[in-house]
Design an enzyme around this catalytic site. Structure first.
Site, PDB file in Angstrom:
ATOM      1  N   GLU A  53       0.799  -1.224   0.000  1.00 46.53           N
ATOM      2  CA  GLU A  53       0.000   0.000   0.000  1.00 46.53           C
ATOM      3  C   GLU A  53       0.833   1.276   0.000  1.00 46.53           C
ATOM      4  OE1 GLU A  53      -2.620   3.238   0.777  1.00 46.53           O
ATOM      5  OE2 GLU A  53      -0.905   2.694   2.024  1.00 46.53           O
ATOM      6  N   ASP A  54       1.942   1.257   0.719  1.00 48.09           N
ATOM      7  CA  ASP A  54       2.801   2.435   0.721  1.00 48.09           C
ATOM      8  C   ASP A  54       4.243   1.974   0.683  1.00 48.09           C
ATOM      9  OD1 ASP A  54       3.404   5.102   0.640  1.00 48.09           O
ATOM     10  OD2 ASP A  54       3.024   5.508   2.758  1.00 48.09           O
ATOM     11  N   HIS A 115      -0.299   0.715   7.282  1.00 47.99           N
ATOM     12  CA  HIS A 115      -0.940   1.520   6.235  1.00 47.99           C
ATOM     13  C   HIS A 115       0.144   2.466   5.684  1.00 47.99           C
ATOM     14  CE1 HIS A 115      -5.063   3.575   5.157  1.00 47.99           C
ATOM     15  NE2 HIS A 115      -4.267   3.454   4.120  1.00 47.99           N
ATOM     16  N   ILE A 117       3.445   4.913   5.534  1.00 45.09           N
ATOM     17  CA  ILE A 117       4.744   4.888   6.206  1.00 45.09           C
ATOM     18  C   ILE A 117       5.560   6.122   5.818  1.00 45.09           C
ATOM     19  CG2 ILE A 117       4.792   2.364   6.308  1.00 45.09           C
ATOM     20  CD1 ILE A 117       6.817   2.395   4.016  1.00 45.09           C
ATOM     21  N   HIS A 134      -3.286  -0.073  12.183  1.00 44.85           N
ATOM     22  CA  HIS A 134      -4.707  -0.192  12.530  1.00 44.85           C
ATOM     23  C   HIS A 134      -4.971  -1.490  13.303  1.00 44.85           C
ATOM     24  CE1 HIS A 134      -5.551   3.239   9.983  1.00 44.85           C
ATOM     25  NE2 HIS A 134      -5.041   2.623   8.936  1.00 44.85           N
ATOM     26  N   ASN A 168      -4.493   7.748   7.756  1.00 43.93           N
ATOM     27  CA  ASN A 168      -4.254   7.081   6.477  1.00 43.93           C
ATOM     28  C   ASN A 168      -2.770   7.127   6.136  1.00 43.93           C
ATOM     29  OD1 ASN A 168      -3.935   6.960   3.454  1.00 43.93           O
ATOM     30  ND2 ASN A 168      -6.143   6.639   3.532  1.00 43.93           N
ATOM     31  N   ASP A 169      -2.199   8.327   6.099  1.00 44.06           N
ATOM     32  CA  ASP A 169      -0.803   8.471   5.705  1.00 44.06           C
ATOM     33  C   ASP A 169      -0.133   9.515   6.580  1.00 44.06           C
ATOM     34  OD1 ASP A 169       1.482   7.948   4.245  1.00 44.06           O
ATOM     35  OD2 ASP A 169       0.989   9.340   2.624  1.00 44.06           O
ATOM     36  N   ASN A 224      -5.880  11.784   1.849  1.00 48.11           N
ATOM     37  CA  ASN A 224      -5.194  10.508   1.657  1.00 48.11           C
ATOM     38  C   ASN A 224      -3.685  10.682   1.769  1.00 48.11           C
ATOM     39  OD1 ASN A 224      -4.330   7.932   0.577  1.00 48.11           O
ATOM     40  ND2 ASN A 224      -6.349   7.685  -0.306  1.00 48.11           N
ATOM     41  N   ASP A 269      -3.971   8.859  -4.749  1.00 44.50           N
ATOM     42  CA  ASP A 269      -3.744   8.171  -3.478  1.00 44.50           C
ATOM     43  C   ASP A 269      -2.441   8.653  -2.841  1.00 44.50           C
ATOM     44  OD1 ASP A 269      -3.391   6.123  -1.426  1.00 44.50           O
ATOM     45  OD2 ASP A 269      -4.842   4.913  -2.510  1.00 44.50           O
ATOM     46  N   ASN A 270      -1.412   7.842  -2.810  1.00 51.93           N
ATOM     47  CA  ASN A 270      -0.170   8.246  -2.150  1.00 51.93           C
ATOM     48  C   ASN A 270       0.740   9.052  -3.068  1.00 51.93           C
ATOM     49  OD1 ASN A 270      -0.618   7.093   0.416  1.00 51.93           O
ATOM     50  ND2 ASN A 270      -0.116   5.070  -0.385  1.00 51.93           N
TER      51      ASN A 270
END
Length: 355
Positions: A53-54, A115, A117, A134, A168-169, A224, A269-270
């Site tokens: 995800e990241d 999630h 980082i 989480h 989230n981030d 996000n 998103d990221n």
């Protein structure tokens, strides 16, 4: 008369429902299909099957990857196993991933659900990894020290705060200092779903330090990804369901002032920032409906954007990669190192390409 009033109210309710439904589909970009944009010599990363995800790439080519996210309403291919942090050395000819062990008696590995980082290197070259976690559907930030020789993470601290309910981030600006995005306002799952459906735009960004915590930006429709310019003067925030990236000026007292916004035809998103050029690399969801309502027969697509000269009046936006989900599903992040591009996903695989 009573029936007339009831019918009028019903009609108004149906009209309001249809308006919100139309808005909801627009915000999810529900009708978009991608046209493929290919890159030469792309390979799936061995050892990543349940998300990436990241990710963050250090100047020396080491990449940290968060894997195994379980997020409400989002597909997971391995829902009963804890998440993990993976390490990848991009200097290798054919890089593979290594799961980093976690040491520290107070950290519960069994509930690890990483999630967003971010890394921070101090004056003594000690490297800290901050991870949004989480456990049991809560939000914490886990502070680790990277032990390079042992290839492990030493857990130092768990950070909790009432202003960090739906993280989230994050982007680290110190060993225990960061900006973080809360992607929802409500904690209750039922209220969270209505918050998204109605487009309340109540999510927000927080500055955290051990001495003070405060909201520094708000009014987002699902805040996000977040990152910072190489000179530390500007903060970039992705607003997923508004299809925007916002540029904020950062001040000496850690407050943020809005500077400009860019609009896109995709769910951003990221955000990764190239430390040499300052370019933004963004993992995107062309069609959010396919992310939130997963169908293996019609999987979510992937898309990577590069934004050059974002601070100028005419930033250059390039669609670097796009694919309909047959290879890579649900891209969330992309970052570059020495002519190579590493793309991560929310619950699927990871792709490594030559640019």
């Amino acid at each position: 008369m009573a029936k007339l009033i009831a019918l009028t109210l019903l009609g108004m309710g149906l009209a309001l429902f249809r308006n919100h439904q139309s808005s909801y589909q627009t915000r999810l970009n529900a009708l978009r299909e991608v046209q493929p944009v290919e890159l030469p010599n792309c390979n799936l990363v061995k050892g990543i099957e349940t998300g990436s995800e990241d990710l963050e790439i250090l100047p020396n080519g080491l990449a940290f990857i968060s894997s195994g996210l379980k997020y409400p309403g989002i597909k997971s291919f391995n829902p009963n196993s804890p998440g993990k942090i993976l390490l990848m050395d991009l200097n290798e000819e054919d890089p593979t991933v290594l799961e980093l062990g976690v040491t520290g008696s107070k950290f519960d590995v069994s509930s690890f659900n990483p999630h967003g980082i971010s890394t921070f290197t101090d004056e003594d070259n000690a490297m800290y990894l901050l991870v949004v976690n989480h456990p049991d559907a809560k939000s914490t930030v886990e502070l680790f020290k990277f032990q390079e020789e042992e290839k492990s993470l030493l857990h130092l601290k768990t950070i909790r705060h009432k202003l960090l309910p739906n993280l989230n981030d994050i982007v680290a600006v110190g060993p225990e200092h960061f900006y973080g995005t809360n992607d929802h306002y409500f904690l209750d799952p039922y209220l969270r779903s209505w918050e998204i459906y109605l487009g309340l735009a109540w999510s927000y960004v927080v500055y955290y330090s051990p001495s003070e915590v405060r909201v520094v930006a708000e009014g987002f429709d699902f805040a996000n990804g977040i990152n910072i310019s190489p000179d530390g003067k500007y903060v970039y925030i992705a607003e997923l369901l508004a299809h925007k990236i916002h540029v904020y000026e950062k001040h000496a007292n850690w407050t943020l002032t809005p500077l400009k916004s860019l609009d896109f035809n995709t769910l951003v998103d990221n955000i990764s920032v190239d430390p040499e050029t300052g370019d933004l690399w963004v993992g995107c969801h062309p069609n959010g409906m396919k992310i939130f309502f997963y169908d293996s027969e019609n999987p979510p697509a992937s898309e990577v954007l590069r934004i050059q000269n974002i601070l100028t009046e005419e930033p250059k936006v390039t669609q670097v990669y796009a694919e309909n989900g047959t290879v890579l599903q649900g891209s969330t992040v992309a970052s570059v190192y020495k002519g190579k591009l590493l793309i991560g996903t929310v619950f699927h695989k990871a792709l490594y390409c030559e640019l």
